[in-house]
Design an enzyme around this catalytic site. Structure first.
Site, PDB file in Angstrom:
ATOM      1  N   SER A   1     -24.605   2.461 -34.974  1.00 62.84           N
ATOM      2  CA  SER A   1     -25.925   1.853 -34.859  1.00 62.84           C
ATOM      3  C   SER A   1     -26.902   2.344 -35.918  1.00 62.84           C
ATOM      4  O   SER A   1     -27.959   1.748 -36.091  1.00 62.84           O
ATOM      5  CB  SER A   1     -26.485   2.143 -33.470  1.00 62.84           C
ATOM      6  OG  SER A   1     -25.568   1.692 -32.495  1.00 62.84           O
TER       7      SER A   1
ATOM      8  N   HIS B   1     -29.762  -6.477 -22.458  1.00 68.09           N
ATOM      9  CA  HIS B   1     -31.107  -5.965 -22.678  1.00 68.09           C
ATOM     10  C   HIS B   1     -32.184  -6.995 -22.378  1.00 68.09           C
ATOM     11  O   HIS B   1     -33.371  -6.682 -22.444  1.00 68.09           O
ATOM     12  CB  HIS B   1     -31.263  -5.524 -24.133  1.00 68.09           C
ATOM     13  CG  HIS B   1     -30.529  -4.255 -24.437  1.00 68.09           C
ATOM     14  ND1 HIS B   1     -29.271  -4.231 -24.976  1.00 68.09           N
ATOM     15  CD2 HIS B   1     -30.887  -2.952 -24.263  1.00 68.09           C
ATOM     16  CE1 HIS B   1     -28.867  -2.980 -25.133  1.00 68.09           C
ATOM     17  NE2 HIS B   1     -29.837  -2.177 -24.709  1.00 68.09           N
TER      18      HIS B   1
ATOM     19  N   CYS C   1     -29.800  -2.536 -29.297  1.00 66.17           N
ATOM     20  CA  CYS C   1     -29.110  -3.681 -28.711  1.00 66.17           C
ATOM     21  C   CYS C   1     -28.117  -4.255 -29.718  1.00 66.17           C
ATOM     22  O   CYS C   1     -28.454  -4.575 -30.852  1.00 66.17           O
ATOM     23  CB  CYS C   1     -30.130  -4.751 -28.335  1.00 66.17           C
ATOM     24  SG  CYS C   1     -29.327  -6.259 -27.772  1.00 66.17           S
TER      25      CYS C   1
END
Lengths: 639, 382
Positions: free
Chosen positions: A328, A371, A384
């Site tokens: 991420s 989410h 997300c």
């Protein structure tokens, strides 16, 4: 008996005649001798004198003094230590056995050392000094010197050898030297430096010691010595000093490096800390580490085996050599690529149901429940995945890859470290070229969340973070000065991205650490002027989703964190990768936070800057770390 | 003429003999010995020990012996020549037998103050005996085969003993020294020509046999000859000493590298630098001038001896003097040729210069005989 006078006169005349003939012969031969003398000494004299000089004079190299290596504060990282050793000359030693027995009363000598020395003595000429004991303490040598009259043929000697006072902290960055190997000679090419032939000469093997070997080595001096027929050195005729190697100052801060190394402890982890404005690498720590001094004299087989068989790979320089999917931590780049390409606006929302359907396959978000509606800011803060699946589809892999490269991913930075990795920023062309396959949309989706083919080193992640913090294409720098000459700070200038967009991204990173929903909220600094902005990452080692606690260590996910501080006036960027650490927020972010706090304070950070609930825990943690003492010496119990 | 034929009353007696001694010869001998002291001092690294001081003492002793021998009438020496030869031969035999028992190592007899090598003694006594023989022999018979064979036996008997020691250098000196006396005594040219011719013939036969089925020497012996002929063919093996010696010799140049500055000597590149190779040190340190000076001094000694012999009408005296001069010449000629690479290394010391007790003493006694011959030469007719 009387002889007739005629007989005697005749005889005397004959004797005189023969004597004259012989005399002529003798003087003739003496003339030949004189002629030969004249020919040898006058005609050929010069040639013979040259031969006599060649006999007598021997040119020997004087090894240059190796340049020292300092940290940015001037603390010494690689020193030339006095190496005290005891040598013995057999022909002067008299009864060797009693001499050695007496010596053992003064100096610790193992049976093995004595045996090896005796074998060496056996092989060499009796006048050659043979090393009996090496790396002795000054006290031992002094003891021997005092007892010299009782120890004929035994002399203490002093030479220079490389010593790394901070031991494991700089094993990867500074590296180490070792005896010249055949491979070193081979790599030196057709015209190797003659100093390499000096016995016991040390050459850089790893890290800065190896990469900057030409600077550090200097040039050899020469001395002309007179030798006798058996090769014994009689005296030194003259000496031409060589040039000592250049002293290097690294950008690393030894205190910070030490803290980072200690903070990671025995985890298989690495951390790169960088000045966001200059690109100076302030710390470059790879754990676990090892004592480079072991290698200087030649490491023992069991010691070496211990290092190579360790599954945490202490010998690897993970900071530049280790490459991991960025996970991420890659998402900011995808977001910037999307906005720059005009396919999305920061305020635009994407709905996350917990997965995205694509080509008959479900691509999950890490949060199974989804989410809900996510804009750019929230997608970063909560990491997300579905938002980025959507973005990947819109912007395409090539534009993502181009943006990643602008932030320094996929670039082999020119640092004097061993095996600096290029990493991998995949695009369509790459896949066609190397795999012969066409790029699939699924590849884009994986790439958008930093998985798939993406590979980045902690160094690249740190550069990326610094560039995110400043908007400038700074470049990493490891060498601050060479012999006092400051090395240039490298930067490719502004990245040329919209300041508003960058501010939004930074705000999102800020909330990762400082918003209750942020993935790194636990790893925050509460002091207003020191707050961190960052991003967690978890890079999958396997594809099936299982809880990390349920799988063996080597199958767990890598934990990543990138961040910089202070948020309002960025100074320091940091990237931490904990191999198989599980999640980035749990394993990597706390380490990075502590290292950033240490970097901002130039000393152990005060506990007040941390959240109140964590203070006692951190106090215990910090006091348990094996840190350098005030005087810069390592704690006694550490390798 | 033999001393039997002149009136001994004309010969000086008592201390007045001292006035008739050939003082120029004494001076030359002393000068040569002094060069020896200087070199021995130098090769010891600038020290009297271990060579220079003992050498000086022995020279002093030798000088005294020379005067004593010189005072004794020459006819006494003629009368004891046979005894002396017999004595030396017996000693040689004793050493030979004792040496065998001791593993062949010992070539000398320890007299306490000096170690006497009987082979050294043999060199003069042989000359004495031959001189006495030809003094006694009727001049007409000199070249008759039987009377030639007799001295040949006298020469070859001790030579055989010496050669088994083995001491090639001394053996050569004995043979050639004896031959010189025979030649001076007037033995016919043809004998010498025959010997030389057969010698040359043998050598060429040996060399020609190399590589054929009837090879006369072993391969290693041929290789030694090769090494002599071209020392550089084996510079670190057998040729090493010769190569180093010629380097040292040549590097002296005109004036040498200076006293105690010879690097080859200092640094042990020279073998046997206090004995057989001392001339090399002299040449290295004093150059051509030093080496030629020594040669000149030697030449002077030879000249004085030959002049004395030629003016002496006493047959024994002149043959003895010629024989001694010849032996002396052989000594230095062989040694110098050897160190300059003109002859193989056979182990002959440089007379009066090389360190060595018995050689020095025997030489001085020999020159005592030369002096005695000079002092007691016939003066005028009866």
């Amino acid at each position: 008996m009387r002889r007739p006078p005629k007989d005697t006169e005749e005889s005397a005349r004959r004797i005189s005649r023969r004597a004259a003939i012989m005399g002529a012969g003798m003087f003739g031969f003496m003339a030949v001798l004189a002629g030969r003398m004249r020919w040898m000494q006058v005609e050929q004299g010069e040639a013979f004198r040259l031969l006599a000089e060649e006999n007598r004079v021997n040119l020997r190299l004087v090894p240059p003094v190796r340049g020292l290596i300092f940290d940015r504060q001037g603390r010494i990282l690689a020193d030339n230590a006095q190496n005290y050793r005891i040598v013995v000359v057999r022909e002067e030693a008299g009864d060797l056995e009693t001499t050695i027995a007496k010596l053992r009363g003064l100096v610790p000598l193992s049976d093995e050392q004595v045996e090896r020395a005796l074998r060496e003595i056996e092989r060499r000429s009796p006048f050659v000094p043979v090393t009996l004991a090496d790396q002795l303490k000054w006290e031992d040598v002094a003891e021997v010197a005092v007892n010299a009259p009782a120890l004929p043929g035994v002399t203490p000697e002093v030479g220079l050898t490389r010593y790394y006072p901070l031991k494991g902290d700089f094993a990867h960055v500074v590296g180490y030297v070792g005896p010249v190997s055949d491979r070193d000679l081979e790599q030196a090419g057709g015209d190797p430096d003659p100093v390499l032939q000096i016995p016991d000469f040390q050459i850089g093997k790893v890290g800065v010691e190896r990469k900057l070997e030409p600077m550090l080595r200097g040039t050899a001096g020469t001395k002309r010595i007179e030798i006798n027929a058996s090769g014994r050195v009689m005296r030194e005729l003259d000496r031409q000093e060589g040039e000592r190697g250049a002293d290097l100052q690294l950008t690393i801060d030894a205190g910070l490096q030490n803290f980072a190394q200690a903070r990671m402890g025995e985890e298989s982890a690495s951390a790169v800390v960088m000045d966001v404005h200059t690109g100076d690498i302030l710390a470059c720590a790879s754990a676990p580490s090892f004592d480079p001094n072991l290698f200087v004299r030649g490491i023992s087989v069991p010691d070496y085996r211990t290092l190579t068989e360790n599954d945490h790979r202490p010998l690897a320089t993970k900071t530049v050599q280790g490459t991991y999917p960025p996970g991420s931590t890659f998402k900011m780049l995808v977001a910037i690529a999307g906005v720059e390409a005009g396919v999305v606006t920061p305020g635009e929302t994407v709905f996350c149901p917990g997965f995205r359907e694509m080509g008959g396959r479900r691509f999950h978000c890490w949060k199974r429940a989804g989410h809900g509606w996510m804009d750019m800011h929230d997608s970063v803060v909560q990491s997300c995945d579905v938002y980025y699946y959507e973005l990947a589809e819109r912007v395409g892999i090539d534009r993502i890859a181009a943006m990643a490269r602008r932030f320094g991913l996929g670039e082999r930075f020119d640092l004097p470290l061993s095996a600096v990795a290029e990493g991998l920023v995949p695009d369509k062309d790459w896949k066609r070229r190397t795999r012969g396959e066409t790029w699939r949309i699924g590849d884009s989706l994986n790439a958008a969340i930093g998985q798939g083919y993406n590979l980045t080193s902690p160094l690249q992640l740190a550069v990326m973070t610094a560039r995110l913090a400043t908007g400038e294409a700074i470049r990493p720098r490891l060498v601050k000065s060479v012999d006092g000459r400051e090395q240039p700070v490298l930067s490719d200038g502004p990245l040329g991205l919209s300041p508003t967009l960058m501010a939004q991204i930074r705000k999102a990173m800020f909330d990762v650490n400082n918003h209750r929903r942020g993935t790194a909220y636990r790893s925050r600094i509460v002091a207003d002027d020191l707050k961190i902005a960052g991003k967690t990452g978890t890079s999958q080692v396997r594809s099936v989703v299982v809880r990390n606690e349920d799988v063996p260590w080597e199958q767990r996910d890598h934990a990543l964190f990138v961040g910089y501080a202070p948020y309002h006036a960025p100074r320091i960027a940091c990237a931490v990768v904990v191999e198989h650490g599980g999640g980035g927020s749990a394993a990597a972010a706390p380490v990075a936070r502590d290292i950033l706090a240490r970097a901002l304070h130039d000393d152990l950070p005060p506990l007040e800057i941390f959240p109140a609930s964590q203070r006692s825990e951190l106090e215990a943690l910090f006091s348990s770390l094996p840190l350098l003492r005030e005087d810069g010496t390592p704690p006694a119990d550490r390798a | 003429m033999s001393y039997l034929e002149y009136r001994v009353q004309t010969v000086p007696t008592g201390l007045s003999k001292l006035l008739h001694i050939n003082w120029a010869l004494v001076l030359l001998l002393t000068a040569v010995a002094c060069m020896g002291f200087l070199m021995l001092y130098s090769v010891a690294g600038g020290a009297m020990e271990p060579w220079a001081r003992p050498q000086m003492e022995r020279f002093g002793l030798g000088l005294a012996a020379m005067f004593v021998v010189a005072m004794v009438p020459i006819w006494f020496w003629r009368n004891v020549a046979f005894l002396a030869y017999g004595f030396a031969f017996a000693l040689l035999l004793v050493v030979e037998v004792a040496g065998m028992a001791a593993g062949g190592a010992q070539r000398w007899i320890d007299l306490g103050f000096i170690r006497l090598q009987p082979s050294e003694l043999m060199k003069i006594t042989l000359v004495m005996l031959l001189a006495a023989y030809y003094d006694w022999l009727d001049v007409d018979k000199v070249s008759r085969p039987l009377w030639v064979a007799l001295p040949v036996v006298m020469i070859l008997a001790p030579t055989a003993l010496v050669i088994v020691q083995p001491d090639l250098g001394t053996a050569i000196l004995l043979v050639v020294g004896g031959a010189i006396v025979m030649f001076a005594a007037g033995v016919h040219w043809a004998y010498f020509a025959a010997v030389v011719a057969s010698g040359v013939g043998t050598v060429s036969a040996v060399m020609a046999s190399r590589g054929t089925d009837w090879q006369l020497l072993q391969d290693y012996q041929f290789r030694r000859i090769d090494t002599f002929l071209d020392p550089t063919s084996d510079p670190l093996g057998a040729g090493y000493h010769i190569t180093q010696s010629t380097i040292a010799f040549g590097s002296g140049g005109w004036t040498g590298r200076g006293f105690m500055q010879g690097t080859q000597t200092r640094l042990n590149f020279l073998p046997e630098k206090h004995t057989d190779f001392i001339f090399t040190t002299l040449a290295e340190e004093f150059g051509f001038l030093g080496a030629a000076s020594l040669l000149l001094l030697y030449g002077g000694i030879i000249l004085f001896c030959l002049a004395s012999a030629m003016t002496n009408s006493d047959r024994f005296a002149s043959l003895l003097t010629i024989g001694i001069a010849g032996a002396f010449f052989l000594y230095f000629a062989v040694n110098m040729s050897m160190v300059m690479g003109l002859a193989p290394v056979v182990g002959v010391p440089l007379p009066l210069v090389s360190f060595g007790g018995s050689a020095m003493l025997v030489l001085m006694v020999a020159f005592g005989l030369v002096q005695s011959a000079h002092v007691h030469r016939p003066r005028g007719r009866a």
